[in-house]
Design an enzyme around this catalytic site. Structure first.
Site, mmCIF file in Angstrom:
data_model
loop_
_atom_site.group_PDB
_atom_site.id
_atom_site.type_symbol
_atom_site.label_atom_id
_atom_site.label_comp_id
_atom_site.label_asym_id
_atom_site.label_seq_id
_atom_site.Cartn_x
_atom_site.Cartn_y
_atom_site.Cartn_z
ATOM 1 N N HIS A 17 0.785 -1.298 0.213
ATOM 2 C CA HIS A 17 -0.029 -0.049 -0.129
ATOM 3 C C HIS A 17 0.952 1.384 0.001
ATOM 4 O O HIS A 17 0.770 2.137 -0.862
ATOM 5 C CB HIS A 17 -0.989 -0.118 1.162
ATOM 6 C CG HIS A 17 -1.862 -1.171 1.196
ATOM 7 N ND1 HIS A 17 -2.061 -1.807 2.262
ATOM 8 C CD2 HIS A 17 -3.009 -1.201 0.318
ATOM 9 C CE1 HIS A 17 -3.094 -2.559 1.976
ATOM 10 N NE2 HIS A 17 -3.622 -2.235 0.919
ATOM 11 N N LYS A 41 -16.018 -7.003 3.648
ATOM 12 C CA LYS A 41 -14.937 -7.930 4.336
ATOM 13 C C LYS A 41 -15.309 -7.422 5.903
ATOM 14 O O LYS A 41 -15.940 -6.606 6.358
ATOM 15 C CB LYS A 41 -13.695 -7.229 3.986
ATOM 16 C CG LYS A 41 -13.460 -7.677 2.569
ATOM 17 C CD LYS A 41 -12.006 -7.248 2.131
ATOM 18 C CE LYS A 41 -11.734 -7.357 0.669
ATOM 19 N NZ LYS A 41 -10.396 -6.796 0.292
ATOM 20 N N ARG A 90 -1.514 -5.315 -9.167
ATOM 21 C CA ARG A 90 -0.287 -6.206 -8.816
ATOM 22 C C ARG A 90 -0.124 -7.526 -10.068
ATOM 23 O O ARG A 90 0.714 -7.777 -10.432
ATOM 24 C CB ARG A 90 -0.434 -7.182 -7.502
ATOM 25 C CG ARG A 90 -0.309 -6.177 -6.299
ATOM 26 C CD ARG A 90 -0.996 -6.857 -5.024
ATOM 27 N NE ARG A 90 -2.432 -6.595 -5.314
ATOM 28 C CZ ARG A 90 -3.393 -6.991 -4.103
ATOM 29 N NH1 ARG A 90 -2.879 -7.315 -3.032
ATOM 30 N NH2 ARG A 90 -4.366 -6.937 -4.427
ATOM 31 N N SER A 128 -3.020 -7.877 2.405
ATOM 32 C CA SER A 128 -3.293 -7.793 3.749
ATOM 33 C C SER A 128 -3.675 -9.303 4.293
ATOM 34 O O SER A 128 -3.130 -9.503 5.358
ATOM 35 C CB SER A 128 -4.284 -6.992 4.146
ATOM 36 O OG SER A 128 -3.916 -5.696 3.761
#
Ligand code: ADP
Length: 162
Positions: A17, A41, A90, A128
């Site tokens: 991040h 989430k 990514r 994460s």
């Protein structure tokens, strides 16, 4: 003044991040890194904890503001007078979901551009969820998160084991 929003869950904030944030800081005058509260989430860290870790992690960047928001991202962009949303890409696996979000957000507000930034290769496998899992299983997360997050993870894992 060119303002960008960097939204996410940040549960917790990682070096990946921060890599994206640093790139965004070089492109915009101000970057607001912000927790999306309405995510489906179920985070490990509370909102207050995540905000505190983010504040600590971004201390070196005076152009960065830390925040949290409810509702639609495009409405939040309007409120903050932001011209762009920053997201990290990514791998191909990120692409489909991100493209869908970017196009939907553009439909909802054509004035806001989504800008995708690629992190240093060393962070392309980092997220994460993996960091939380390594910490839970007693692994070393030193290379993946700022020291303050490492400390918080150790504390959190201990408190969950009690
Ligand atoms: P979200 O729930 O919105 O995906 P995350 O906190 O997981 O929230 O991620 C926020 C943003 O940061 C996303 O754009 C994600 O692709 C990006 N991101 C997360 N980890 C990395 C990383 N290691 N490298 C680059 N970008 C990342």
């Amino acid at each position: 003044m060119k303002i960008a929003i960097y939204p996410g869950t940040f549960d917790p904030i990682t070096n990946g991040h921060l890599d994206i944030l640093e790139r965004a800081v070089n492109l915009f005058d101000r970057v607001i890194i912000t927790i999306a509260r309405n995510s489906s989430k179920r985070p490990l860290f509370t909102e207050e904890e995540r905000l505190e870790l983010m504040r600590e992690a971004v201390k070196a960047f005076p152009q960065v503001e830390v925040d949290a928001f409810d509702g639609l991202l495009v409405d939040y962009c309007r409120k903050k007078k932001a011209i762009a949303v920053v997201r990290g890409l990514r791998a191909i696996s990120d692409f489909e979901y991100e493209l869908q979000m970017a196009l939907m957000n553009r439909k909802l507000n054509p004035h806001v551009q989504t800008v995708f930034l690629m992190p240093n290769e060393r962070y392309t496998y980092l997220n994460s969820t993996i960091v939380r899992e390594i910490a839970r299983l007693g692994g070393d997360v030193t290379d993946f998160v700022p020291p303050v997050v490492k400390k918080a993870l150790t504390k959190k894992v201990k408190s969950l084991k009690k």
